[in-house]
Design an enzyme around this catalytic site. Sequence first.
Site, PDB file in Angstrom:
ATOM      1  CG  HIS A  19     -15.288   2.358   0.634  1.00  0.00           C
ATOM      2  ND1 HIS A  19     -14.262   1.592   1.127  1.00  0.00           N
ATOM      3  CD2 HIS A  19     -15.404   2.012  -0.651  1.00  0.00           C
ATOM      4  CE1 HIS A  19     -13.797   0.809   0.171  1.00  0.00           C
ATOM      5  NE2 HIS A  19     -14.486   1.046  -0.924  1.00  0.00           N
TER       6      HIS A  19
ATOM      7  NE  ARG B 252     -20.428  -7.662   0.197  1.00  0.00           N
ATOM      8  CZ  ARG B 252     -19.113  -7.596   0.238  1.00  0.00           C
ATOM      9  NH1 ARG B 252     -18.442  -8.356   1.085  1.00  0.00           N
ATOM     10  NH2 ARG B 252     -18.449  -6.780  -0.560  1.00  0.00           N
TER      11      ARG B 252
ATOM     12  CE  LYS C 119     -15.998  -2.630   0.195  1.00  0.00           C
ATOM     13  NZ  LYS C 119     -15.317  -2.909  -1.094  1.00  0.00           N
TER      14      LYS C 119
ATOM     15  CD  GLU D 245      -6.166  -0.402   1.005  1.00  0.00           C
ATOM     16  OE1 GLU D 245      -6.714  -1.432   0.576  1.00  0.00           O
ATOM     17  OE2 GLU D 245      -5.997  -0.172   2.209  1.00  0.00           O
TER      18      GLU D 245
ATOM     19  CE  LYS E 239      -3.293  -2.892   0.098  1.00  0.00           C
ATOM     20  NZ  LYS E 239      -3.932  -3.271  -1.158  1.00  0.00           N
TER      21      LYS E 239
ATOM     22  CE  LYS F  92      -4.825   4.079   6.086  1.00  0.00           C
ATOM     23  NZ  LYS F  92      -5.437   4.416   4.788  1.00  0.00           N
TER      24      LYS F  92
ATOM     25  CB  ILE G  47     -10.401  11.046   6.061  1.00  0.00           C
ATOM     26  CG1 ILE G  47      -9.132  11.184   5.214  1.00  0.00           C
ATOM     27  CG2 ILE G  47     -11.566  11.844   5.485  1.00  0.00           C
ATOM     28  CD1 ILE G  47      -8.721  12.574   4.895  1.00  0.00           C
TER      29      ILE G  47
ATOM     30  NE  ARG H  21     -11.268  -8.152  -3.870  1.00  0.00           N
ATOM     31  CZ  ARG H  21     -10.772  -7.265  -3.019  1.00  0.00           C
ATOM     32  NH1 ARG H  21      -9.470  -7.060  -2.948  1.00  0.00           N
ATOM     33  NH2 ARG H  21     -11.578  -6.543  -2.248  1.00  0.00           N
TER      34      ARG H  21
HETATM   35  C1  MV4 Z   1      -8.299   5.479   6.345  1.00  0.00           C
HETATM   36  C2  MV4 Z   1      -9.404   5.985   7.056  1.00  0.00           C
HETATM   37  C3  MV4 Z   1      -9.398   7.315   7.387  1.00  0.00           C
HETATM   38  N1  MV4 Z   1      -8.333   8.101   7.074  1.00  0.00           N
HETATM   39  N2  MV4 Z   1      -7.270   6.283   6.048  1.00  0.00           N
HETATM   40  C4  MV4 Z   1      -9.726   0.899   6.356  1.00  0.00           C
HETATM   41  C5  MV4 Z   1      -9.109  -0.306   5.696  1.00  0.00           C
HETATM   42  C6  MV4 Z   1      -8.082   0.191   4.763  1.00  0.00           C
HETATM   43  N3  MV4 Z   1      -8.508  -0.135   3.449  1.00  0.00           N
HETATM   44  C7  MV4 Z   1      -7.983   1.662   4.990  1.00  0.00           C
HETATM   45  N4  MV4 Z   1      -9.015   2.039   5.905  1.00  0.00           N
HETATM   46  C8  MV4 Z   1      -9.213   3.321   6.291  1.00  0.00           C
HETATM   47  N5  MV4 Z   1      -8.222   4.190   5.976  1.00  0.00           N
HETATM   48  C9  MV4 Z   1      -7.303   7.562   6.409  1.00  0.00           C
HETATM   49  N6  MV4 Z   1      -6.261   8.331   6.104  1.00  0.00           N
HETATM   50  C10 MV4 Z   1     -10.453   5.106   7.361  1.00  0.00           C
HETATM   51  C11 MV4 Z   1     -10.348   3.770   6.993  1.00  0.00           C
HETATM   52  C12 MV4 Z   1     -11.461   2.939   7.355  1.00  0.00           C
HETATM   53  C13 MV4 Z   1     -12.369   2.496   6.400  1.00  0.00           C
HETATM   54  C14 MV4 Z   1     -12.240   2.811   5.053  1.00  0.00           C
HETATM   55  C15 MV4 Z   1     -13.139   2.365   4.123  1.00  0.00           C
HETATM   56  C16 MV4 Z   1     -14.214   1.588   4.520  1.00  0.00           C
HETATM   57  C17 MV4 Z   1     -14.373   1.270   5.840  1.00  0.00           C
HETATM   58  C18 MV4 Z   1     -13.461   1.707   6.787  1.00  0.00           C
HETATM   59  C19 MV4 Z   1     -13.637   1.386   8.127  1.00  0.00           C
HETATM   60  C20 MV4 Z   1     -12.758   1.821   9.048  1.00  0.00           C
HETATM   61  C21 MV4 Z   1     -11.660   2.591   8.670  1.00  0.00           C
END
Ligand code: MV4
Length: 449
Positions: A208, A338, A237, A288, A116, A158, A203, A292
């Site tokens: 999402h 789902r 999800k 990200e 990532k 992260k 954030i 897939r």
């Molecule tokens: C974040 C965020 C807030 N700010 N990054 C969750 C899993 C991974 N894919 C990255 N994630 C997040 N990154 C920043 N800078 C909040 C999350 C996050 C999240 C993101 C998308 C869907 C659900 C989530 C649930 C918790 C945290």
Amino acid sequence: MINKVLIANRGEIAVRIIRACREMGIETVAVYSEADKEALHTQLADSAVCIGPAVSTDSYLNMERIISATIASGADAIHPGFGFLSENAKFVKLCEQCNITFIGPSSEVIRKMGNKAEARSTMVAAGVRVIPGTEEAVTELERAKELAREITYPIIVKAALGGGGKGMRVAKDESEIANAFRTAQKEAEMAFGDGTMYLEHFIQNPRHIEFQILADSYGNAVYLGERDCSIQRNHQKMIEEAPSMILSEELRKQMGEEAVKAAKAAKYESAGTIEFLLDHDEQYYFMEMNTRIQVEHPVTEWVTGIDLIKEQIRIADKRPLSYKQEDIRITGHAIECRINAEDPSKNFRPCPGVVTEVYLPGGKGVRIDSALYNGYEVPPYYDSMLAKLIVHAKSRKEAIQKMKSALGEVIIEGVHTNVDYLYDIITNKDFIEGNIDINFIDRLRGEVV
Ligand code: MV4
């Protein structure tokens, strides 16, 4: 030319892929574990090969057995579905070395986007808007402290090899950074054997929003609109929809073009997804890339009329994209629920067992993707998704009405399911009004304000 595809997966996605192949005149080979002898995918494919014991590591994750089954069956391609080996660069490399067409991107792209931090740097270099954060690999707390101050709190630590929520911790202010960094790093070392971290500004309560893209072997790429996947719990999800009700045409175009830019920067080939966070000021940031086909792909299929599995196969077969961006039209509104074998009253604990009675809805604008049948035994070894219920209607409001009606028809007996829980969300005032973000379910459960 792809003539025979081995499906390295199980459940509804394996069935989905078998159907696409059959419609294209391509032969199918299923692989199954000892727990899946009677599974629908095993029965529906033209042929089926047992690849080992129930536990995934011995079967659906066993690369050697899957490669052997491919060669022995005379299949020339593998479709990995999602989960299991779908984003395993080592497996894809093995396919490449064995001259087996992997229906998906190259091993190099998967490796690059799987890291990532590296994905982030690739996007920065291409001018894609990322969340304010670090460009360097961070392994020391003292350096993390300095960088966090520059980024400004709250920050999120992260893991470079993370994703899906593992190796991730939030620090509201400097008093929390030491603990956040140490726990996230320890978790990353345990899970991925690598404690390389990066930092981002955190954030708060974003949505999402993810863009579906298709890219071929000739440098053509298009975006197929977005999905709003904010309704989730523990990074699982629960409900997805397309389009997102809060994107203006202008913002959709801007984010879509950014997604195509990201895909091109990654030298992407196949169907893929660019994930964004969208904050309350309508600022979007690349988060990200998923390399897939995704669980929620049907909502995009329904609003665009494009079969994403068939497109993946055509692209893997080196055919050029048959669409230009101006050919892509978003029509109506689609929602996916789902349906899982789980007990919402017991913290969504999985509930394997025999399904003694099944009735699933149908009718105009209703689609079921499922591997369920009467008497099916849900094994305890795999994830608990039983079916996807997808609806399509002219407007979001009508789609919600249709989903409410369809959920009301579902009968699944013998195992607990989340169907009533889904009904509660679909009829929730905030959901209906579109007041949703990634913390919607936690708020509903009284876990966050
Ligand atoms: C974040 C965020 C807030 N700010 N990054 C969750 C899993 C991974 N894919 C990255 N994630 C997040 N990154 C920043 N800078 C909040 C999350 C996050 C999240 C993101 C998308 C869907 C659900 C989530 C649930 C918790 C945290």
